[in-house]
Design a protein around this motif. Structure first.
Motif, PDB file in Angstrom:
ATOM      1  N   UNK A 256     -12.271  -2.987  -2.917  1.00 42.31           N
ATOM      2  CA  UNK A 256     -13.517  -2.415  -3.412  1.00 42.31           C
ATOM      3  C   UNK A 256     -13.294  -0.948  -3.710  1.00 42.31           C
ATOM      4  N   UNK A 257     -13.756  -0.496  -4.891  1.00 40.59           N
ATOM      5  CA  UNK A 257     -13.650   0.914  -5.276  1.00 40.59           C
ATOM      6  C   UNK A 257     -14.988   1.602  -5.079  1.00 40.59           C
ATOM      7  N   UNK A 258     -14.969   2.718  -4.368  1.00 46.24           N
ATOM      8  CA  UNK A 258     -16.182   3.470  -4.034  1.00 46.24           C
ATOM      9  C   UNK A 258     -16.076   4.876  -4.616  1.00 46.24           C
ATOM     10  N   UNK A 259     -17.012   5.216  -5.488  1.00 50.27           N
ATOM     11  CA  UNK A 259     -17.018   6.534  -6.100  1.00 50.27           C
ATOM     12  C   UNK A 259     -17.491   7.650  -5.194  1.00 50.27           C
ATOM     13  N   UNK A 260     -17.944   7.289  -3.980  1.00 47.88           N
ATOM     14  CA  UNK A 260     -18.444   8.300  -3.049  1.00 47.88           C
ATOM     15  C   UNK A 260     -17.398   8.790  -2.055  1.00 47.88           C
ATOM     16  N   UNK A 261     -16.169   8.280  -2.143  1.00 47.70           N
ATOM     17  CA  UNK A 261     -15.152   8.656  -1.164  1.00 47.70           C
ATOM     18  C   UNK A 261     -13.905   9.210  -1.843  1.00 47.70           C
ATOM     19  N   UNK A 262     -13.102   9.928  -1.056  1.00 41.15           N
ATOM     20  CA  UNK A 262     -11.824  10.440  -1.537  1.00 41.15           C
ATOM     21  C   UNK A 262     -10.655   9.912  -0.715  1.00 41.15           C
ATOM     22  N   UNK A 263     -10.940   9.371   0.452  1.00 38.54           N
ATOM     23  CA  UNK A 263      -9.889   8.845   1.323  1.00 38.54           C
ATOM     24  C   UNK A 263     -10.119   7.348   1.487  1.00 38.54           C
ATOM     25  N   UNK A 305      -2.236   9.589  19.790  1.00 36.31           N
ATOM     26  CA  UNK A 305      -0.788   9.644  20.006  1.00 36.31           C
ATOM     27  C   UNK A 305       0.003   9.651  18.706  1.00 36.31           C
ATOM     28  N   UNK A 306      -0.202   8.660  17.864  1.00 40.22           N
ATOM     29  CA  UNK A 306       0.601   8.538  16.645  1.00 40.22           C
ATOM     30  C   UNK A 306       0.045   9.300  15.458  1.00 40.22           C
ATOM     31  N   UNK A 307      -1.233   9.682  15.558  1.00 37.30           N
ATOM     32  CA  UNK A 307      -1.905  10.401  14.467  1.00 37.30           C
ATOM     33  C   UNK A 307      -1.764   9.662  13.131  1.00 37.30           C
ATOM     34  N   UNK A 308      -1.868   8.342  13.231  1.00 40.17           N
ATOM     35  CA  UNK A 308      -1.817   7.513  12.030  1.00 40.17           C
ATOM     36  C   UNK A 308      -3.152   7.508  11.300  1.00 40.17           C
ATOM     37  N   UNK A 331      -6.807   6.498   7.132  1.00 40.10           N
ATOM     38  CA  UNK A 331      -5.482   7.051   7.428  1.00 40.10           C
ATOM     39  C   UNK A 331      -5.439   8.576   7.384  1.00 40.10           C
ATOM     40  N   UNK A 332      -4.518   9.105   8.160  1.00 44.48           N
ATOM     41  CA  UNK A 332      -4.230  10.540   8.127  1.00 44.48           C
ATOM     42  C   UNK A 332      -2.886  10.730   7.438  1.00 44.48           C
ATOM     43  N   UNK A 333      -2.871  11.497   6.350  1.00 44.38           N
ATOM     44  CA  UNK A 333      -1.649  11.694   5.578  1.00 44.38           C
ATOM     45  C   UNK A 333      -0.530  12.228   6.490  1.00 44.38           C
ATOM     46  N   UNK A 334       0.690  11.766   6.254  1.00 47.06           N
ATOM     47  CA  UNK A 334       1.185  10.940   5.140  1.00 47.06           C
ATOM     48  C   UNK A 334       1.086   9.438   5.396  1.00 47.06           C
ATOM     49  N   UNK A 335       0.382   9.049   6.454  1.00 46.21           N
ATOM     50  CA  UNK A 335       0.283   7.627   6.774  1.00 46.21           C
ATOM     51  C   UNK A 335      -0.641   6.913   5.786  1.00 46.21           C
ATOM     52  N   UNK A 339      -0.056   1.284   7.373  1.00 52.30           N
ATOM     53  CA  UNK A 339       0.408   1.733   8.693  1.00 52.30           C
ATOM     54  C   UNK A 339      -0.649   1.453   9.760  1.00 52.30           C
ATOM     55  N   UNK A 340      -1.910   1.702   9.406  1.00 52.70           N
ATOM     56  CA  UNK A 340      -3.004   1.433  10.353  1.00 52.70           C
ATOM     57  C   UNK A 340      -3.067  -0.052  10.672  1.00 52.70           C
ATOM     58  N   UNK A 341      -3.014  -0.892   9.633  1.00 49.96           N
ATOM     59  CA  UNK A 341      -3.091  -2.340   9.839  1.00 49.96           C
ATOM     60  C   UNK A 341      -1.976  -2.814  10.760  1.00 49.96           C
ATOM     61  N   UNK A 342      -0.775  -2.289  10.577  1.00 50.45           N
ATOM     62  CA  UNK A 342       0.369  -2.673  11.417  1.00 50.45           C
ATOM     63  C   UNK A 342       0.097  -2.338  12.883  1.00 50.45           C
ATOM     64  N   UNK A 343      -0.427  -1.145  13.143  1.00 46.69           N
ATOM     65  CA  UNK A 343      -0.663  -0.735  14.523  1.00 46.69           C
ATOM     66  C   UNK A 343      -1.849  -1.477  15.144  1.00 46.69           C
ATOM     67  N   UNK A 344      -2.865  -1.765  14.340  1.00 40.70           N
ATOM     68  CA  UNK A 344      -3.983  -2.573  14.830  1.00 40.70           C
ATOM     69  C   UNK A 344      -3.489  -3.958  15.220  1.00 40.70           C
ATOM     70  N   UNK A 345      -2.649  -4.551  14.375  1.00 43.22           N
ATOM     71  CA  UNK A 345      -2.122  -5.884  14.663  1.00 43.22           C
ATOM     72  C   UNK A 345      -1.308  -5.883  15.953  1.00 43.22           C
TER      73      UNK A 345
END
Length: 441
Positions: A256-263, A305-308, A331-335, A339-345
């Protein structure tokens, strides 16, 4: 010294939980099918009159979504005996407050008054049920109100389409596939007669529960309830459809594309059982383990800890027929979102394969005991709980006994439920991204 103070505070909290009094109530039916629940609490000179109707977004037609939420607004327009625009003036002029809210499953109206205005509150709610004025000027007025609400909450709000997109992709047969606010095109296309028919079908005594709580004279309250509600005609029996969704056996992918966000945000969602089940309570525990507060597993690992991620969260979207368990992360750049999905899993896999510690289980139980006390700390909280447990769960006494279910949840159950419902082949993976011209460089 600090640890000692914290330990003392915890012991005092647990002591308060252990001694929390059960909620006493009385319930009965009027001849027209209206269920009545009374709770007497003379500790403060206030009273709440509330009515919950068993009608929500799931009771709408696919081409007329948004009706239940629309009626949340429309039934404040006035009645045969309360002129248009006078409802809120009457309430505030008599020292009261009122509101309403709608979900997929029910609609709830209430007034809180000084206890000497109990009769007024009962009369107003009986007027809403018996004599609502549903005319074109009211429909047109509330149409604009709802459109503005949709613009603020969904269309122009960052990540405002998260829930609508999850629902659309998680359900294909059940009316849970649309949001309570519905479609503005559907509301625009509806004729006045359709709104009147919706009111006649659902806003009837045999599809509702009346809760009166607070500083009340029970005998007098019963007289007034019979006086104001007893003669309201019983409506026709409502035939409800049953919708059974096919199991999700392969991962569903959506963007989904949202015009109200940048991240961008990544969202994973899992279909879960009815909120009435024991497994739904276990999933509440799982959500708390993973994301409730900065000490939760996902926040500590992925944010601290990981600042992902800049933000991570999870919650159970509990409903009468099905639930949805939703996890989201920014996500927090450069992640990246991957990367988030991997750590959640990885964190979910731990829950599926390892038992949580006894200490974690005790912490969970303490949190839920605290929530239990807080939910019954006010008469409006008690009234809402009494109505909900009757109308949606079919057992008013859950207001006293549901906490025992949470207390009895085991570590083994947590592992088993995570393994049963939180698998990658059973989920939606939603990439919630900025529109191309809004994306960060």
């Amino acid at each position: 010294m600090k640890n000692s103070i914290m330990a003392l505070s915890a012991s005092l909290l647990l002591g308060g939980v252990a001694s929390a009094q059960k909620v006493a109530f009385e319930e009965y039916n009027l001849d027209n099918g209206l269920h009545v629940i009374l709770h007497n609490d003379p500790s403060a000179p206030t009273v709440i009159t509330s009515v919950m109707y068993h009608v929500g977004a799931k009771d709408e037609s696919p081409d007329r979504t948004g009706f239940a939420h629309f009626f949340e607004h429309l039934l404040f327009e006035g009645t045969e005996n309360i002129k248009r625009g006078e409802w809120f003036k009457i309430v505030t002029g008599n020292g009261g407050v009122n509101n309403a809210n709608t979900t997929e499953d029910r609609t709830y109206y209430y007034e809180v008054f000084p206890s000497n205005n109990l009769e007024l509150g009962l009369w107003m709610e009986s007027e809403r049920m018996l004599h609502p004025v549903i005319n074109q000027i009211g429909v047109d007025t509330q149409n604009e109100v709802v459109k503005e609400e949709k613009r603020l909450r969904y269309d122009n709000s960052p990540y405002g389409q998260l829930i609508p997109e999850v629902k659309k992709n998680m359900f294909s047969k059940h009316p849970y596939r649309w949001t309570t606010i519905g479609s503005m095109d559907h509301l625009d296309a509806a004729k006045l007669e359709e709104f009147q028919a919706f009111n006649k079908k659902f806003y009837i005594p045999n599809n509702a529960v009346l809760v009166v709580a607070g500083d009340i004279d029970v005998a007098k309250a019963k007289v007034w309830i019979k006086q104001y509600f007893g003669n309201i005609p019983k409506g026709e029996k409502i035939e409800r459809k049953t919708y059974v969704e096919d199991d999700i056996t392969t991962q569903r992918n959506a963007t989904y594309e949202d015009g109200n966000i940048q991240i961008p945000m990544v969202v994973t969602a899992y279909r879960t059982p009815s909120m009435k089940t024991r497994e739904a309570r276990v999933l509440d525990f799982i959500s708390t383990i993973l994301s409730d507060g900065k000490s939760s597993r996902m926040y500590k690992k992925i944010v601290d800890d990981n600042k992902t991620a800049l933000q991570i969260g999870a919650f159970s979207y509990n409903q009468e027929d099905y639930g949805t368990y939703i996890i989201y992360g920014v996500p927090q750049a450069p992640h990246t979102t991957a990367d988030i999905t991997k750590e959640v899993d990885e964190e979910i896999l731990k829950l599926q394969t390892e038992l949580i510690s006894e200490k974690e289980l005790q912490k969970l139980q303490n949190k839920f005991e605290n929530k239990y006390v807080n939910s019954n700390a006010t008469i409006d909280g008690i009234a809402s709980n009494l109505a909900t447990y009757y109308l949606l769960y079919g057992d008013v006494n859950l207001i006293n006994t549901e906490i025992d279910m949470y207390r009895s949840i085991t570590r083994e159950e947590i592992r088993a439920v995570a393994k049963k419902y939180l698998n990658q082949n059973q989920r939606l993976l939603l990439d919630y991204i900025p529109t191309k011209n809004k994306a960060q460089n």
